[in-house]
Each structure stands twice: as structure tokens, then as C-alpha cells.
Motif scaffolding. Structure first.
Motif, mmCIF file in Angstrom:
data_model
loop_
_atom_site.group_PDB
_atom_site.id
_atom_site.type_symbol
_atom_site.label_atom_id
_atom_site.label_comp_id
_atom_site.label_asym_id
_atom_site.label_seq_id
_atom_site.Cartn_x
_atom_site.Cartn_y
_atom_site.Cartn_z
ATOM 1 N N SER A 26 0.902 -1.394 0.032
ATOM 2 C CA SER A 26 0.017 -0.042 -0.144
ATOM 3 C C SER A 26 0.807 1.287 0.207
ATOM 4 O O SER A 26 0.554 2.475 -0.684
ATOM 5 C CB SER A 26 -0.870 0.149 1.313
ATOM 6 O OG SER A 26 -0.197 0.037 2.449
ATOM 7 N N GLU A 29 1.969 2.742 -3.589
ATOM 8 C CA GLU A 29 1.053 3.355 -4.524
ATOM 9 C C GLU A 29 0.848 4.844 -3.735
ATOM 10 O O GLU A 29 0.364 5.768 -4.604
ATOM 11 C CB GLU A 29 -0.195 2.601 -4.756
ATOM 12 C CG GLU A 29 -1.221 2.753 -3.447
ATOM 13 C CD GLU A 29 -2.528 2.272 -3.374
ATOM 14 O OE1 GLU A 29 -3.057 2.452 -4.613
ATOM 15 O OE2 GLU A 29 -2.851 1.349 -2.799
ATOM 16 N N GLN A 103 -1.189 1.608 -8.322
ATOM 17 C CA GLN A 103 -2.623 1.554 -7.819
ATOM 18 C C GLN A 103 -3.103 -0.101 -8.248
ATOM 19 O O GLN A 103 -3.753 -0.888 -7.499
ATOM 20 C CB GLN A 103 -3.434 2.364 -8.473
ATOM 21 C CG GLN A 103 -3.249 3.821 -7.477
ATOM 22 C CD GLN A 103 -4.158 4.804 -7.811
ATOM 23 O OE1 GLN A 103 -4.928 4.876 -8.996
ATOM 24 N NE2 GLN A 103 -4.095 5.831 -7.072
ATOM 25 N N ALA A 106 -1.335 -2.804 -6.829
ATOM 26 C CA ALA A 106 -1.724 -2.960 -5.232
ATOM 27 C C ALA A 106 -2.825 -3.704 -5.260
ATOM 28 O O ALA A 106 -2.905 -4.516 -4.282
ATOM 29 C CB ALA A 106 -1.506 -1.696 -4.861
ATOM 30 N N CYS A 107 -3.653 -3.466 -6.216
ATOM 31 C CA CYS A 107 -5.045 -4.336 -5.960
ATOM 32 C C CYS A 107 -4.837 -5.599 -6.370
ATOM 33 O O CYS A 107 -5.161 -6.537 -5.900
ATOM 34 C CB CYS A 107 -6.093 -3.266 -7.145
ATOM 35 S SG CYS A 107 -6.497 -1.978 -6.608
ATOM 36 N N PHE A 110 -3.576 -7.512 -3.162
ATOM 37 C CA PHE A 110 -4.342 -7.594 -2.150
ATOM 38 C C PHE A 110 -5.215 -8.528 -2.547
ATOM 39 O O PHE A 110 -5.950 -9.489 -1.695
ATOM 40 C CB PHE A 110 -5.015 -6.256 -1.638
ATOM 41 C CG PHE A 110 -4.178 -5.393 -0.743
ATOM 42 C CD1 PHE A 110 -4.020 -5.679 0.616
ATOM 43 C CD2 PHE A 110 -3.530 -4.350 -1.172
ATOM 44 C CE1 PHE A 110 -3.412 -5.069 1.358
ATOM 45 C CE2 PHE A 110 -2.710 -3.362 -0.444
ATOM 46 C CZ PHE A 110 -2.429 -3.888 0.861
ATOM 47 N N TYR A 168 -9.272 -2.708 -9.901
ATOM 48 C CA TYR A 168 -9.197 -4.296 -9.594
ATOM 49 C C TYR A 168 -9.617 -5.026 -10.863
ATOM 50 O O TYR A 168 -9.104 -6.106 -10.878
ATOM 51 C CB TYR A 168 -10.497 -4.505 -8.563
ATOM 52 C CG TYR A 168 -10.129 -3.789 -7.053
ATOM 53 C CD1 TYR A 168 -9.477 -4.629 -6.344
ATOM 54 C CD2 TYR A 168 -10.725 -2.681 -6.737
ATOM 55 C CE1 TYR A 168 -8.978 -3.946 -4.990
ATOM 56 C CE2 TYR A 168 -10.618 -2.157 -5.579
ATOM 57 C CZ TYR A 168 -9.589 -2.992 -4.815
ATOM 58 O OH TYR A 168 -9.399 -2.367 -3.277
ATOM 59 N N ASN A 222 -3.920 2.067 5.759
ATOM 60 C CA ASN A 222 -4.088 1.748 4.210
ATOM 61 C C ASN A 222 -4.290 0.425 3.887
ATOM 62 O O ASN A 222 -5.151 -0.253 3.141
ATOM 63 C CB ASN A 222 -3.331 2.223 3.346
ATOM 64 C CG ASN A 222 -3.389 3.801 3.223
ATOM 65 O OD1 ASN A 222 -4.460 4.403 3.269
ATOM 66 N ND2 ASN A 222 -2.536 4.556 2.755
ATOM 67 N N TYR A 225 -7.767 -0.847 4.802
ATOM 68 C CA TYR A 225 -8.471 -0.584 3.911
ATOM 69 C C TYR A 225 -8.495 -1.144 2.373
ATOM 70 O O TYR A 225 -9.403 -1.512 1.959
ATOM 71 C CB TYR A 225 -8.308 1.019 3.833
ATOM 72 C CG TYR A 225 -9.148 1.650 2.649
ATOM 73 C CD1 TYR A 225 -10.561 1.924 2.958
ATOM 74 C CD2 TYR A 225 -8.854 1.964 1.405
ATOM 75 C CE1 TYR A 225 -11.405 2.489 1.984
ATOM 76 C CE2 TYR A 225 -9.771 2.552 0.404
ATOM 77 C CZ TYR A 225 -10.868 2.775 0.651
ATOM 78 O OH TYR A 225 -11.659 3.336 -0.179
ATOM 79 N N ARG A 226 -7.229 -1.301 2.048
ATOM 80 C CA ARG A 226 -7.055 -2.044 0.825
ATOM 81 C C ARG A 226 -7.559 -3.422 0.970
ATOM 82 O O ARG A 226 -8.145 -4.040 -0.119
ATOM 83 C CB ARG A 226 -5.576 -1.971 0.497
ATOM 84 C CG ARG A 226 -5.123 -0.608 -0.120
ATOM 85 C CD ARG A 226 -5.996 -0.425 -1.470
ATOM 86 N NE ARG A 226 -5.440 0.511 -2.416
ATOM 87 C CZ ARG A 226 -6.173 0.802 -3.581
ATOM 88 N NH1 ARG A 226 -7.263 0.060 -4.063
ATOM 89 N NH2 ARG A 226 -5.612 1.594 -4.411
ATOM 90 N N GLY A 229 -11.051 -3.445 0.701
ATOM 91 C CA GLY A 229 -11.522 -3.253 -0.798
ATOM 92 C C GLY A 229 -11.403 -4.665 -1.551
ATOM 93 O O GLY A 229 -12.309 -4.725 -2.581
#
Length: 261
Positions: A26, A29, A103, A106-107, A110, A168, A222, A225-226, A229
Motif C-alpha cells: 500500500s 502506491e 494502484q 497494489a489491487c 491484495f 481491480y 491503508n 482499507y485495501r 476493498g
């Protein structure tokens, strides 16, 4: 069906023993925006604090600053402000070509982390898999959100949640066109935007707590949160796949065909 509590519970479980890697993923990004924020804030403070100190000293001594002094202070403010504005163009360019792929990477991290595949190298896949398509899709998506925001604030917020799943989707299949990614995201978030907004609001307390540590405090929230998500994406993705509106192959989820001999 999903609830905020269930998604958060699953996110905590997914981060158990992996928070360190999640934090690095996280941070990758957010590093550039964070660094830019720190540098611009420091630059402004280096001018503002001496001026305020001088004005405070004059006030204690009951001395009224002369028009020339006030003009000089304003010139100092304008000089720093113009320098900061001059760097914004370069910052936006870096966001498009560096932050957007990070970004998406990172998606991907996760989502894979949710299934137990923990590899920080996934973060850089935004640069190695469909880079130009990813940059184009993310740029146009954010441009649309910005244009809607010019009308009123509310349409911009609605559009941001309508396209919430675009990074995503690109992380699953970098070969998706931006138009198709936005279309699929719209289907996934149909009837869900209010609940996703409420989910984001539920992190407000955590971020306020994180802001107690200047600049870096929020970065510790983060990963949580990630990860939440990613849980939401997997849930809505499964719902969409079951509806038959999207095939597993389109999201790069179908197993590879057997080899021919």
C-alpha cells in the motif's frame, strides 16, 4: 450479500501474519503523493512560519507593519505558491505514468493476498502487464470522474463509486479496455454505491486516529482499507459471475486450456 463487518473481519484474517508486506504494497502506491505532500507543505511552512513569527513579534511590541513590509510578505507567499503550482504539472504526469500502474499492482497484490498468494512482486505487475492499456484506462476513468465533478460534487462522487472497481478489474485482466472495465464496474456497483460509501465512512475514525501522527500515520490504516476493498471486489465479482453477465475468461479467471499433443 455482504456487510461491512464481515468484509473487515475477513480483511483482518487475510492480513494476519502478512501486515508488513501489505503495508509495503500500500505504501508503494501512496509514496509519491505522500512525498509530494510533505515537500510542498514544508516549502510553504518555511515561508509562512517566519512571516507569522515576525508579525507576532510586531504585535507584541505594538508596532504596526508598514505597507512595504506587508507587500514583501505577500510577495514571499506568491513566490512559493507559484513554485508549488509549477511542480503540479510534473506531479500529475508522474501520477499518470507511475502512480496509476502502482494502484493497479497494489489491487492485484491484495486480491491475491486474500487467497494466500503473498508476493510483493505483484505490485510492479502494473508496469509489466498491459502497461499502456492500464495507464490509458485509469487516466480516462479519472478524467471522467473529474469532468462529472465539475458539474456538481455529488455526480462526481457517484461516478467515483460507479468506477470503484476499475483498478481491480484491470488487476485481474490488464487486457481489458477502459470502456469495458468501466462497464463491468458499473454492473458490479449497481445498487451498491450507497453501501460502499458507508463502508468507506466506517474507516473515517481509523484515518482520523492515523492523522495524529503527521503525514505517515494514515499509511498504517491503508493496508486494512485495501484488504477490505479486495474482499468487496471478490464478493461483487462472484455475484457478477453467477449472474452470467461476465465470463471467467473475460476476467482472466478461467483455467488454461489443456495442451494439445
Amino acid at each position: 450479500m455482504w456487510t461491512s463487518a464481515l468484509l473487515k473481519q475477513n480483511a483482518k484474517y487475510a492480513l494476519r501474519g502478512r501486515y508488513g508486506k501489505g503495508y509495503l504494497a500500500s505504501l508503494a502506491e501512496t509514496a509519491l503523493p505522500l512525498l509530494y505532500s510533505i515537500l510542498t507543505t514544508v516549502a510553504m511552512l518555511m515561508v509562512i512560519l517566519p512571516v507569522y513569527t515576525e508579525l507576532f513579534r510586531l504585535a507584541l511590541e505594538e508596532i504596526e507593519p508598514t505597507p512595504a513590509q506587508l507587500y514583501g510578505y505577500i510577495e514571499q507567499f506568491n513566490s512559493v505558491y507559484n513554485r508549488v503550482n509549477a511542480t503540479q504539472f510534473l506531479y500529475y504526469i508522474l501520477c499518470i505514468f507511475v502512480v496509476y500502474p502502482l494502484q493497479v499492482g497494489a489491487c492485484r497484490f491484495f486480491v491475491h493476498n486474500r487467497f494466500g498468494h503473498v508476493d510483493l512482486k505483484l505490485v510492479k505487475t502494473g508496469f509489466t502487464a498491459g502497461y499502456s492499456r492500464t495507464v490509458g484506462a485509469m487516466f480516462v476513468t479519472n478524467l471522467f470522474i473529474w469532468l462529472w465533478s465539475l458539474l456538481f460534487l455529488i455526480p462526481g462522487i457517484v461516478k467515483s463509486y460507479e468506477y470503484y472497481m476499475v483498478p481491480y478489474l484491470l488487476s485481474d485482466n490488464p487486457n481489458l479496455t477502459g470502456e469495458r472495465a468501466r462497464e463491468i464496474s458499473s454492473m458490479m456497483t449497481q445498487g451498491q454505491k450507497g453501501r460502499i460509501f458507508a463502508l468507506d465512512l466506517s474507516f473515517l475514525g481509523w484515518y482520523l486516529l492515523g492523522f495524529l501522527v503527521p503525514f505517515v500515520g494514515a499509511t498504517f490504516v491503508n493496508p486494512y482499507y485495501r484488504a477490505t476493498g479486495a474482499e468487496l471486489y471478490v464478493c461483487l465479482r462472484e455475484n457478477l459471475l453467477q449472474s452470467g453477465c461476465v465470463t471467467p475468461a473475460e476476467l482472466n479467471l478461467a483455467p488454461p486450456p489443456p495442451p494439445r499433443y
